[in-house]
Design a protein around this motif. Structure first.
Motif, PDB file in Angstrom:
ATOM      1  N   ALA A  35       0.833  -1.208   0.000  1.00 55.16           N
ATOM      2  CA  ALA A  35       0.000   0.000   0.000  1.00 55.16           C
ATOM      3  C   ALA A  35       0.867   1.256   0.000  1.00 55.16           C
ATOM      4  N   TYR A  36       1.753   1.372   0.989  1.00 55.05           N
ATOM      5  CA  TYR A  36       2.495   2.634   1.031  1.00 55.05           C
ATOM      6  C   TYR A  36       3.587   2.696  -0.030  1.00 55.05           C
ATOM      7  N   GLY A  37       4.059   1.564  -0.503  1.00 51.16           N
ATOM      8  CA  GLY A  37       5.002   1.565  -1.617  1.00 51.16           C
ATOM      9  C   GLY A  37       4.357   2.047  -2.905  1.00 51.16           C
ATOM     10  N   THR A  38       3.113   1.657  -3.127  1.00 56.81           N
ATOM     11  CA  THR A  38       2.402   2.100  -4.332  1.00 56.81           C
ATOM     12  C   THR A  38       2.029   3.576  -4.222  1.00 56.81           C
ATOM     13  N   VAL A  39       1.751   4.044  -3.014  1.00 54.58           N
ATOM     14  CA  VAL A  39       1.519   5.480  -2.809  1.00 54.58           C
ATOM     15  C   VAL A  39       2.787   6.255  -3.178  1.00 54.58           C
ATOM     16  N   ASP A  40       3.943   5.752  -2.797  1.00 56.39           N
ATOM     17  CA  ASP A  40       5.212   6.385  -3.141  1.00 56.39           C
ATOM     18  C   ASP A  40       5.428   6.382  -4.653  1.00 56.39           C
ATOM     19  N   GLU A  41       5.121   5.256  -5.295  1.00 58.92           N
ATOM     20  CA  GLU A  41       5.230   5.171  -6.757  1.00 58.92           C
ATOM     21  C   GLU A  41       4.314   6.200  -7.424  1.00 58.92           C
ATOM     22  N   PHE A  42       3.096   6.320  -6.921  1.00 58.99           N
ATOM     23  CA  PHE A  42       2.135   7.278  -7.446  1.00 58.99           C
ATOM     24  C   PHE A  42       2.670   8.709  -7.322  1.00 58.99           C
TER      25      PHE A  42
END
Length: 190
Positions: free
Chosen positions: A32-39
């Motif tokens: 979840a927070y890794g994909t937020v960072d990618e976004f």
């Protein structure tokens, strides 16, 4: 002297949450927070375009700041059955996004067709950011199936993808690029 850029503590496939708890790098929380960072990183690509209107660039900067806060929120372990609130978000941030959406929509010609991702390069980047936003939303939903997540986080991500859609349409419009629209069965020989 050892570099501060690497510690080696994640070499076994775990990482630390805020507070020190170790979790697997393939956990729902890290996804979840890794994909937020990618976004957020992709929004950096979007806002770095010379063709990005200044008002939109400032909106993206606001979104990126909130995304960093949301990432910190998601990177913090929670107790079972306790739904901690995400202090970075409140009802005003939803209203703000809706205002931005309405404003960009009012400055963009109406269309009665399904829009294909593309147009100018900046619009195409907005569409990629929109799809990464949707993936982040799905990852947060997967986390919410395991641990409590503030429902406002999901509402905000849902609005964010709407914002990115109209932002893509808006930048196509201001750059004089016609929308690509879906033409059903275009390649059909029937």
């Amino acid at each position: 002297m050892k570099s501060n850029l690497y510690t080696g503590t994640g070499d076994s496939g775990t990482t630390s949450l805020v507070g020190g708890q170790r979790i697997s790098k393939c956990s729902a929380r890290l996804e979840a927070y890794g994909t937020v960072d990618e976004f957020s990183s992709f929004l950096g690509v979007v806002s770095s375009s010379e063709k990005c209107p200044e008002d939109v660039r400032l909106q993206i900067l606001d979104i990126q700041n909130r995304l960093f806060d949301v990432g910190c929120y998601l990177a913090t372990g929670v107790e079972k059955d306790v739904v901690p609130s995400c202090n970075a978000l409140d009802g005003d941030c939803i209203e703000c996004l809706e205002h931005w959406i309405d404003d960009l929509d009012s400055r963009t010609p109406k269309i009665r067709a399904f829009v294909l991702p593309g147009g100018c390069q900046l619009a195409a980047h907005f569409h990629v950011a929109r799809t990464v936003c949707r993936r982040a939303e799905r990852r947060i939903l997967a986390l919410a199936a395991e641990d409590p997540v503030d429902p406002l986080v999901l509402r905000w991500f849902n609005r964010l993808s709407d914002y990115l859609f109209i932002a893509a349409r808006y930048v196509n419009h201001v750059n004089g690029v016609e929308e690509l629209v879906w033409k059903p069965n275009m390649n059909s020989n029937k």
